[in-house]
Design an enzyme around this catalytic site. Structure first.
Site, short mmCIF file in Angstrom:
data_model
loop_
_atom_site.label_atom_id
_atom_site.label_comp_id
_atom_site.label_asym_id
_atom_site.label_seq_id
_atom_site.Cartn_x
_atom_site.Cartn_y
_atom_site.Cartn_z
N GLU A 191 0.08 -0.90 5.85
CA GLU A 191 1.14 -0.31 6.68
C GLU A 191 0.92 1.18 6.85
O GLU A 191 1.12 1.73 7.94
CB GLU A 191 2.52 -0.58 6.05
CG GLU A 191 3.69 -0.28 6.98
CD GLU A 191 4.14 1.15 7.00
OE1 GLU A 191 4.87 1.53 7.93
OE2 GLU A 191 3.76 1.94 6.09
N ASP B 84 0.85 -1.20 0.00
CA ASP B 84 0.00 0.00 0.00
C ASP B 84 0.88 1.24 0.00
O ASP B 84 2.06 1.19 0.36
CB ASP B 84 -0.95 0.01 1.21
CG ASP B 84 -0.23 0.11 2.55
OD1 ASP B 84 0.81 -0.56 2.73
OD2 ASP B 84 -0.69 0.87 3.43
N1 BES Z 1 8.64 3.44 5.19
C1 BES Z 1 7.99 4.28 6.13
C2 BES Z 1 8.72 4.41 7.43
C3 BES Z 1 10.11 5.01 7.37
C4 BES Z 1 10.54 5.74 6.29
C5 BES Z 1 10.94 4.83 8.42
C6 BES Z 1 11.82 6.28 6.26
C7 BES Z 1 12.20 5.38 8.42
C8 BES Z 1 12.65 6.09 7.33
C9 BES Z 1 6.59 3.75 6.39
O1 BES Z 1 5.94 3.34 5.21
C10 BES Z 1 5.76 4.87 6.93
O2 BES Z 1 5.63 5.88 6.31
N2 BES Z 1 5.17 4.65 8.08
C11 BES Z 1 4.24 5.55 8.64
C12 BES Z 1 3.48 4.79 9.69
C13 BES Z 1 2.18 5.35 10.08
C14 BES Z 1 1.31 5.84 8.99
C15 BES Z 1 1.46 4.41 11.00
C16 BES Z 1 4.94 6.76 9.22
O3 BES Z 1 6.08 6.67 9.71
O4 BES Z 1 4.36 7.85 9.17
ZN ZN Z 2 5.28 5.35 4.25
#
Ligand code: BES
Ligand code: ZN
Length: 444
Positions: free
Chosen positions: A140, A75
């Site tokens: 996710e 997603d």
């Molecule tokens: N891939 C990211 C998380 C990430 C990106 C961690 C770059 C470290 C460096 C993940 O897809 C993401 O965006 N997670 C969300 C989680 C939330 C919506 C529950 C976030 O961190 O905002």
């Molecule tokens: Zn993300």
């Protein structure tokens, strides 16, 4: 098929998990993945959940071998604001050594690199050095609301020794990095309600509380002038950094040569945040309160003299170990209720939550992960605490009892969650090499 062609096909699905109208696109994207994973020789299945389907694929199980679970997500975040894109977000474009599309880096390019790495090994050698299980979810970006139950129900099928994830970024200058800590997150939406309907701001202004003003005051009460969050107890559980972590941060700061690179990535001339901490500390090791959206009142062209009936804000708290998301939510709720100005009512809707996650980069598997990054990208990886969140990691530890290692492949200027998201093609191809070395390294 050419790896880039495969990536292009994957990127064409507008698999936006937060928007219900995209449910069919999430379904077709999951089917595409299942087909891909079957074609390379794995046993792949789509599992439906109350939300988007989960794709699980496994190599033939050999009880003599260790089992590596590779997690990823298909997603993506909404492509908004659309006007910011040079070309449409779901029509992948290759230019200047990069592929541009929503999801290019987060997470389609990264998870596909692992799939193609496994495919190459199977093609070249006929078998893998470890048992591999792919777990690829479609929620996710909305906090994985159905994955914990799925993990519980499929605990046996998903039993493994270690989890490998590429869903983070490399260090500045695109240097390889092992991310050993991610922040947690907890989300809430505030709605401030005032009069029964929008009113004339001349006839009622001065007599009736304005919900937009009340919301602005409420939100301003979250921080003091030095960038500290004012919610009582907010920092109580924050675990201090270990000496080796401070050393890793120093090293990173030296390599970075100041804040210039971060300013450049963010497109700002000045950085700010909690006083008394360096930029790297503030991003990776300190909790924050961030507003993600705000609205209320007239948004059209020109002016409209209105006293709006309501206003809203969306916010998320980024958390670090050992802050408990539920406790932070409760403390925030109490504080915000106490701070609500007279004359309006506050409604709080709580959203998704996930605890911070940390794994040991010096463990046996941590060192294996570092070797794989070094082998694929030709330099010793830096050790990072990253500011983003992958809420399921703490749950994977809790339910499957295993540690996750984060081998980020995204270039730091990938514009994750922003218009013109992109992935450097060399990182995508490097990721395929990295997967092959990683599985060898994790075999023992
Ligand atoms: N891939 C990211 C998380 C990430 C990106 C961690 C770059 C470290 C460096 C993940 O897809 C993401 O965006 N997670 C969300 C989680 C939330 C919506 C529950 C976030 O961190 O905002
Ligand atoms: Zn993300």
């Amino acid at each position: 098929m050419d790896p880039l062609e495969e990536l292009r096909s994957f990127l064409r699905f507008p698999s936006v998990s937060t928007q219900l109208e995209h449910a069919p696109d999430l379904d077709s994207c999951a089917e595409w993945l299942q087909e891909k994973l079957s074609l390379i020789g794995l046993t792949a299945a789509i599992h439906s959940t109350p939300g988007s389907p989960v794709v699980v694929a496994a190599s033939q199980h050999d009880p003599q071998k260790r089992t590596v679970l590779i997690y990823g997500h298909y997603d993506v975040q909404p492509p908004d604001p659309l006007a910011g894109w040079t070309t449409p977000p779901f029509q992948p474009r290759i230019e200047g050594g990069r592929i541009y599309a929503r999801g290019a880096a987060d997470n389609k390019g990264q998870i596909l690199a692992h799939i193609l790495g496994v495919a190459e090994t199977l093609r070249e050698k006929g078998s893998l050095p470890v048992n591999v299980i792919f777990l690829i979810e479609g929620e996710e970006e909305i906090g994985s609301p159905n994955l914990a139950d799925f993990l519980r129900e499929h605990r046996e099928e998903l039993a493994c020794d270690v989890v490998a994830i590429s869903d983070t970024a490399m260090a500045p200058d695109n240097k390889p990095a092992l991310t050993y800590a991610l922040r947690g997150i907890t989300a809430m939406e505030l709605i401030v309600r005032g009069p029964a309907r929008d009113l004339h701001s001349g006839l009622f202004g001065g007599a009736v509380a304005n919900p937009v003003t009340a919301l602005a005051r409420l939100l301003a009460s979250l921080h003091d002038d030095e960038g500290r969050v004012l919610i009582p107890g907010f920092y109580d559980a924050v675990r201090p950094l270990e000496p080796w972590e401070s050393e890793a941060i120093d090293k990173l700061e030296k390599t970075l040569g100041g804040d210039a690179a971060i300013k450049e990535l963010a497109g700002v001339t000045e950085l700010c945040g909690e006083k008394g901490f360096t930029t790297i500390e503030r991003i990776g090791a300190r909790p924050t309160a961030e507003l993600n959206g705000i609205g209320g009142g007239y948004q059209g062209v020109g002016t409209k003299t209105v006293l709006p009936k309501e206003a809203f804000a969306k916010l998320t708290f980024r958390l670090v170990a050992d802050q408990d998301p539920a406790m932070i939510l409760a403390a925030a709720e109490e504080y915000l209720r106490n701070q609500t100005p007279a004359g309006v009512l506050l409604e709080i809707i709580t959203g998704h939550s996930g605890a911070a996650y940390q794994s040991d980069p010096n463990s046996h598997d941590g060192l294996a992960a570092r070797k794989a990054l070094a082998g694929a990208f030709g330099a010793e990886p830096l050790l990072l605490r990253d500011g983003g969140s992958i809420p399921i990691l703490a749950t994977l530890k809790e339910i499957l009892g295993v540690d996750s290692y984060l081998l980020g492949l995204a270039n730091p200027d990938c514009r994750i969650h922003s218009p013109d998201e992109n992935m450097l093609i060399e990182n995508f191809l490097g990721g395929i090499r990295m997967n092959k070395i990683l599985l060898e390294e994790l075999a023992h």
